[in-house]
Design a protein around this motif. Sequence first.
Motif, PDB file in Angstrom:
ATOM      1  N   ARG A 257       0.905  -1.281  -0.267  1.00 48.65           N
ATOM      2  CA  ARG A 257       0.371  -0.146   0.127  1.00 48.65           C
ATOM      3  C   ARG A 257       1.274   1.237   0.132  1.00 48.65           C
ATOM      4  N   MET A 258       0.763   2.341  -0.920  1.00 45.36           N
ATOM      5  CA  MET A 258       1.118   4.134  -0.922  1.00 45.36           C
ATOM      6  C   MET A 258       0.185   4.149  -0.333  1.00 45.36           C
ATOM      7  N   THR A 259      -0.031   5.462   0.139  1.00 47.91           N
ATOM      8  CA  THR A 259      -0.405   6.768   0.267  1.00 47.91           C
ATOM      9  C   THR A 259       0.130   7.740  -0.431  1.00 47.91           C
ATOM     10  N   ALA A 260      -0.446   8.904  -0.606  1.00 47.08           N
ATOM     11  CA  ALA A 260       0.034   9.708  -0.667  1.00 47.08           C
ATOM     12  C   ALA A 260      -1.574  10.554  -0.655  1.00 47.08           C
ATOM     13  N   SER A 261      -1.169  12.047  -0.372  1.00 43.83           N
ATOM     14  CA  SER A 261      -2.020  13.266  -0.843  1.00 43.83           C
ATOM     15  C   SER A 261      -1.852  14.362  -0.962  1.00 43.83           C
ATOM     16  N   ALA A 262      -2.828  15.225  -1.624  1.00 38.00           N
ATOM     17  CA  ALA A 262      -2.691  16.690  -2.447  1.00 38.00           C
ATOM     18  C   ALA A 262      -3.425  18.013  -1.394  1.00 38.00           C
ATOM     19  N   GLY A 263      -2.735  19.541  -1.685  1.00 35.67           N
ATOM     20  CA  GLY A 263      -3.894  19.932  -1.010  1.00 35.67           C
ATOM     21  C   GLY A 263      -3.134  19.979   0.671  1.00 35.67           C
ATOM     22  N   GLY A 264      -2.486  19.713   0.965  1.00 32.86           N
ATOM     23  CA  GLY A 264      -2.622  19.812   2.310  1.00 32.86           C
ATOM     24  C   GLY A 264      -3.133  18.655   2.997  1.00 32.86           C
ATOM     25  N   GLY A 265      -3.684  17.875   2.272  1.00 35.33           N
ATOM     26  CA  GLY A 265      -4.138  16.424   2.354  1.00 35.33           C
ATOM     27  C   GLY A 265      -5.672  17.128   2.707  1.00 35.33           C
ATOM     28  N   VAL A 266      -6.242  17.582   1.632  1.00 31.01           N
ATOM     29  CA  VAL A 266      -7.363  17.513   1.273  1.00 31.01           C
ATOM     30  C   VAL A 266      -7.869  16.456   1.111  1.00 31.01           C
TER      31      VAL A 266
ATOM     32  N   ASP B 101     -15.912  24.474  -6.091  1.00 32.18           N
ATOM     33  CA  ASP B 101     -14.248  24.602  -7.643  1.00 32.18           C
ATOM     34  C   ASP B 101     -14.629  22.399  -7.738  1.00 32.18           C
ATOM     35  N   ARG B 102     -15.200  22.641  -8.906  1.00 29.70           N
ATOM     36  CA  ARG B 102     -14.942  20.649  -8.963  1.00 29.70           C
ATOM     37  C   ARG B 102     -14.085  20.722  -9.629  1.00 29.70           C
ATOM     38  N   GLU B 103     -13.875  21.238 -10.544  1.00 32.81           N
ATOM     39  CA  GLU B 103     -12.192  21.356 -11.398  1.00 32.81           C
ATOM     40  C   GLU B 103     -11.132  21.874 -10.294  1.00 32.81           C
ATOM     41  N   MET B 104     -10.682  22.389  -8.468  1.00 32.06           N
ATOM     42  CA  MET B 104      -9.787  22.285  -8.519  1.00 32.06           C
ATOM     43  C   MET B 104      -9.474  21.178  -7.667  1.00 32.06           C
ATOM     44  N   LEU B 105     -10.759  20.486  -7.349  1.00 33.03           N
ATOM     45  CA  LEU B 105     -10.877  19.016  -6.776  1.00 33.03           C
ATOM     46  C   LEU B 105     -10.522  18.195  -7.584  1.00 33.03           C
ATOM     47  N   GLU B 106     -11.067  18.203  -8.476  1.00 33.42           N
ATOM     48  CA  GLU B 106     -10.418  16.883  -9.737  1.00 33.42           C
ATOM     49  C   GLU B 106      -8.976  17.148  -9.505  1.00 33.42           C
ATOM     50  N   ASP B 107      -8.272  18.560 -10.028  1.00 38.14           N
ATOM     51  CA  ASP B 107      -6.794  18.505  -9.899  1.00 38.14           C
ATOM     52  C   ASP B 107      -5.920  17.936  -8.834  1.00 38.14           C
ATOM     53  N   LEU B 108      -6.860  18.148  -7.492  1.00 40.22           N
ATOM     54  CA  LEU B 108      -6.212  17.384  -6.595  1.00 40.22           C
ATOM     55  C   LEU B 108      -6.114  16.366  -6.026  1.00 40.22           C
ATOM     56  N   LEU B 109      -7.363  15.342  -7.331  1.00 39.99           N
ATOM     57  CA  LEU B 109      -7.320  13.828  -7.066  1.00 39.99           C
ATOM     58  C   LEU B 109      -5.859  12.799  -7.902  1.00 39.99           C
ATOM     59  N   VAL B 110      -6.235  14.140  -9.077  1.00 39.86           N
ATOM     60  CA  VAL B 110      -4.817  13.451  -9.821  1.00 39.86           C
ATOM     61  C   VAL B 110      -4.196  14.022  -9.437  1.00 39.86           C
ATOM     62  N   ALA B 111      -3.621  14.957  -8.731  1.00 43.28           N
ATOM     63  CA  ALA B 111      -2.380  14.486  -8.256  1.00 43.28           C
ATOM     64  C   ALA B 111      -1.881  13.954  -6.939  1.00 43.28           C
ATOM     65  N   ALA B 112      -3.146  13.225  -6.221  1.00 47.73           N
ATOM     66  CA  ALA B 112      -2.496  12.505  -4.868  1.00 47.73           C
ATOM     67  C   ALA B 112      -2.447  11.194  -5.989  1.00 47.73           C
ATOM     68  N   LEU B 113      -3.236  10.808  -7.019  1.00 42.99           N
ATOM     69  CA  LEU B 113      -2.763   9.555  -7.767  1.00 42.99           C
ATOM     70  C   LEU B 113      -1.673   9.472  -8.032  1.00 42.99           C
TER      71      LEU B 113
END
Length: 76
Positions: free
Chosen positions: A26-35, A59-71
Amino acid sequence: MVDMNFLMKQAKKMQEKLQNQLEEMRMTASAGGGVVSVTVNGHKEAVTIHITEDSVMEDREMLEDLLVAALGEAYR
């Protein structure tokens, strides 16, 4: 003389062991300061995605960007 059947059985056992290790890894990563945090397994399959409740943004785009960054970070 090397027994090819024995070598093939050993190779198969090693492959199965590696596949099991990848599944359990398992590997875990976060984005947006843990958002947003994402956990992936060794096969690069998303296992969990967590979004903090107070951060469900308008801001749906921001949330999508954070998900992509975390993945992306989890895959690295």
